[in-house]
Design an enzyme around this catalytic site. Sequence first.
Site, mmCIF file in Angstrom:
data_model
loop_
_atom_site.group_PDB
_atom_site.id
_atom_site.type_symbol
_atom_site.label_atom_id
_atom_site.label_comp_id
_atom_site.label_asym_id
_atom_site.label_seq_id
_atom_site.Cartn_x
_atom_site.Cartn_y
_atom_site.Cartn_z
ATOM 1 N N ASP A 112 0.835 -1.201 0.000
ATOM 2 C CA ASP A 112 0.000 0.000 0.000
ATOM 3 C C ASP A 112 0.876 1.260 0.000
ATOM 4 O O ASP A 112 1.497 1.592 1.004
ATOM 5 C CB ASP A 112 -0.902 -0.030 1.246
ATOM 6 C CG ASP A 112 -1.809 1.176 1.300
ATOM 7 O OD1 ASP A 112 -1.842 1.956 0.322
ATOM 8 O OD2 ASP A 112 -2.490 1.338 2.329
ATOM 9 N N LEU A 123 -0.914 6.933 -9.229
ATOM 10 C CA LEU A 123 -1.851 6.087 -8.485
ATOM 11 C C LEU A 123 -3.282 6.321 -8.936
ATOM 12 O O LEU A 123 -3.684 7.449 -9.208
ATOM 13 C CB LEU A 123 -1.799 6.429 -6.992
ATOM 14 C CG LEU A 123 -0.711 5.835 -6.123
ATOM 15 C CD1 LEU A 123 -1.032 6.069 -4.663
ATOM 16 C CD2 LEU A 123 -0.523 4.362 -6.379
ATOM 17 N N TYR A 153 -16.448 14.397 -14.625
ATOM 18 C CA TYR A 153 -14.993 14.368 -14.390
ATOM 19 C C TYR A 153 -14.494 15.700 -13.803
ATOM 20 O O TYR A 153 -14.377 15.841 -12.586
ATOM 21 C CB TYR A 153 -14.221 13.979 -15.675
ATOM 22 C CG TYR A 153 -12.869 13.435 -15.272
ATOM 23 C CD1 TYR A 153 -12.631 12.068 -15.202
ATOM 24 C CD2 TYR A 153 -11.836 14.292 -14.877
ATOM 25 C CE1 TYR A 153 -11.410 11.573 -14.756
ATOM 26 C CE2 TYR A 153 -10.618 13.815 -14.436
ATOM 27 C CZ TYR A 153 -10.411 12.457 -14.377
ATOM 28 O OH TYR A 153 -9.217 11.980 -13.921
HETATM 29 P P1 NAD Z 1 -4.408 2.045 -13.530
HETATM 30 O O1 NAD Z 1 -5.572 1.497 -12.799
HETATM 31 O O2 NAD Z 1 -3.954 1.337 -14.741
HETATM 32 O O3 NAD Z 1 -3.121 2.170 -12.553
HETATM 33 C C1 NAD Z 1 -3.219 2.431 -11.187
HETATM 34 C C2 NAD Z 1 -1.918 2.076 -10.505
HETATM 35 O O4 NAD Z 1 -2.053 2.430 -9.111
HETATM 36 C C3 NAD Z 1 -1.576 0.570 -10.519
HETATM 37 O O5 NAD Z 1 -0.183 0.420 -10.659
HETATM 38 C C4 NAD Z 1 -2.009 0.096 -9.130
HETATM 39 O O6 NAD Z 1 -1.299 -1.053 -8.652
HETATM 40 C C5 NAD Z 1 -1.626 1.325 -8.323
HETATM 41 N N1 NAD Z 1 -2.282 1.400 -7.006
HETATM 42 C C6 NAD Z 1 -3.593 1.587 -6.722
HETATM 43 N N2 NAD Z 1 -3.781 1.634 -5.386
HETATM 44 C C7 NAD Z 1 -2.562 1.490 -4.812
HETATM 45 C C8 NAD Z 1 -2.085 1.465 -3.479
HETATM 46 N N3 NAD Z 1 -2.897 1.626 -2.432
HETATM 47 N N4 NAD Z 1 -0.762 1.266 -3.292
HETATM 48 C C9 NAD Z 1 0.096 1.093 -4.328
HETATM 49 N N5 NAD Z 1 -0.292 1.134 -5.616
HETATM 50 C C10 NAD Z 1 -1.607 1.329 -5.851
HETATM 51 O O7 NAD Z 1 -4.787 3.550 -13.823
HETATM 52 P P2 NAD Z 1 -4.300 4.665 -14.865
HETATM 53 O O8 NAD Z 1 -5.466 4.995 -15.731
HETATM 54 O O9 NAD Z 1 -2.987 4.337 -15.459
HETATM 55 O O10 NAD Z 1 -4.164 5.880 -13.867
HETATM 56 C C11 NAD Z 1 -2.921 6.393 -13.418
HETATM 57 C C12 NAD Z 1 -3.078 7.895 -13.262
HETATM 58 O O11 NAD Z 1 -3.310 8.465 -14.559
HETATM 59 C C13 NAD Z 1 -4.276 8.293 -12.395
HETATM 60 O O12 NAD Z 1 -3.920 9.379 -11.597
HETATM 61 C C14 NAD Z 1 -5.321 8.695 -13.423
HETATM 62 O O13 NAD Z 1 -6.253 9.613 -12.916
HETATM 63 C C15 NAD Z 1 -4.430 9.325 -14.479
HETATM 64 N N6 NAD Z 1 -5.045 9.460 -15.816
HETATM 65 C C16 NAD Z 1 -5.663 8.418 -16.411
HETATM 66 C C17 NAD Z 1 -6.271 8.598 -17.649
HETATM 67 C C18 NAD Z 1 -7.009 7.479 -18.338
HETATM 68 O O14 NAD Z 1 -7.799 7.752 -19.238
HETATM 69 N N7 NAD Z 1 -6.758 6.238 -17.994
HETATM 70 C C19 NAD Z 1 -6.193 9.848 -18.298
HETATM 71 C C20 NAD Z 1 -5.508 10.876 -17.684
HETATM 72 C C21 NAD Z 1 -4.937 10.681 -16.428
#
Ligand code: NAD
Length: 397
Positions: free
Chosen positions: A112, A140, A236
């Site tokens: 975590d 995250l 959003y």
């Molecule tokens: P994802 O779900 O693929 O990745 C999330 C990551 O967070 C994973 O590595 C997971 O293991 C980790 N995680 C979650 N809870 C945790 C904890 N308690 N301890 C340790 N690790 C933890 O999501 P994503 O879409 O790649 O999102 C990553 C960031 O990018 C976020 O901040 C999201 O808002 C941002 N984002 C995403 C998008 C999209 O369209 N997917 C667009 C713009 C920005």
Amino acid sequence: MIIKQRVKGFVCLTAHPIGCKQNVREQIGFVETNFTKSSNLPKNVLVIGGTTGYGLASALTASFGCDANVLCVGYEKQADNGRTATAGFYNSSAFLEYASLQGKYAKCVFGDAFSDKCKSMVADIVSTEMGKIDLLIYSLASPKRLHPKTGVLYQSVLKPYGKEFVSKNLVMETGVINQVTLQPATLQEKENTIAVMGGEDWRLWIEFLSQKNLLSANAKTIAYSYIGPKFTHAIYKDGTIGAAKQHLKDTADSLNVDFGSSGLRAYVSIQKALVTQASSAIPVVPLYISILYDIMKKSNTHEHCIEQIVRLFKKLTTKIELDKEGYIRLDDWEMDKVVQDEVARRWNIVDTDNVNALADIEGYKSDFLKLFGFGHGSIDYEKDIEEKANEKNVVFI
Ligand code: NAD
């Protein structure tokens, strides 16, 4: 073990190690052929949330593009009692194996990231094995956070704020376009979401590593965010998640004031909307992404996480340009006026009968399954496989 996809709502309960490994190999291939090395590369990179989505792409670009030593933190689980491991576990396992084959330093901590224990473990690894961090990526996406100081467990919600939001929505399982009415969050729910997805934990990481003298002079840190078009703002940008993302930006601004004298620079980078485990949970957004995919694929501007992050790292290692609010913008192709006018036109007319002509539903579904290692034509999913994945260089806490 024969591993079949088991989709429930917006998650897949199983993951395929060979498919996840192939995803990682493809991303590494993209980095190796598309990232041009400059003289200004980070040497030691820490990725919080580096096991899937944008964080994994960041870890792979740092390792295979910049030749950096990379330490990732993720919340991932091993296989247990007939259940497969999580996709992030298999992704990391593949990343570590490929890095090791090329003699690169890479390690993953599974635990975590919000906890003090995780921060201490990471600090120990950095000080004994890496040196100082010069790039910290904060990627995250979590539904909850146990506050390390107060012990309060915060749950985030994905809701509008202020008033209800009525919108078109795609039911992915059936392909039906229905209308959803999303009730507004309470003030408490909004504050809880800020506690989970805002910048408090990002700041705790920076403060902790700085106190331990583990940030190099002129270190950079980047957190990822999203803005999107007007018709998704209610869920959003102006919703609970947007409030948390505003807090993230405010945190970047305050980190720049408080740590500026040590040379630290904090950025928020606005990324493109993409299918990831996190984004598939947001109501209304999958319909928007499906329409967007169709338009961007036809105009040859479609990118996945890895293309986005390679483009981001090119900016980071050459010239970082900010918009007037101080954001790095990687959503420029998504927000292009021609693209958005066409999204808006299709959004107004889309219904169950024409959705397959106006939106890339198959592309969305295929990307979703791929997140878990499914849907690769070259993999025999009927085959009984050895589930055990490489655990070398993995630290469990
Ligand atoms: P994802 O779900 O693929 O990745 C999330 C990551 O967070 C994973 O590595 C997971 O293991 C980790 N995680 C979650 N809870 C945790 C904890 N308690 N301890 C340790 N690790 C933890 O999501 P994503 O879409 O790649 O999102 C990553 C960031 O990018 C976020 O901040 C999201 O808002 C941002 N984002 C995403 C998008 C999209 O369209 N997917 C667009 C713009 C920005």
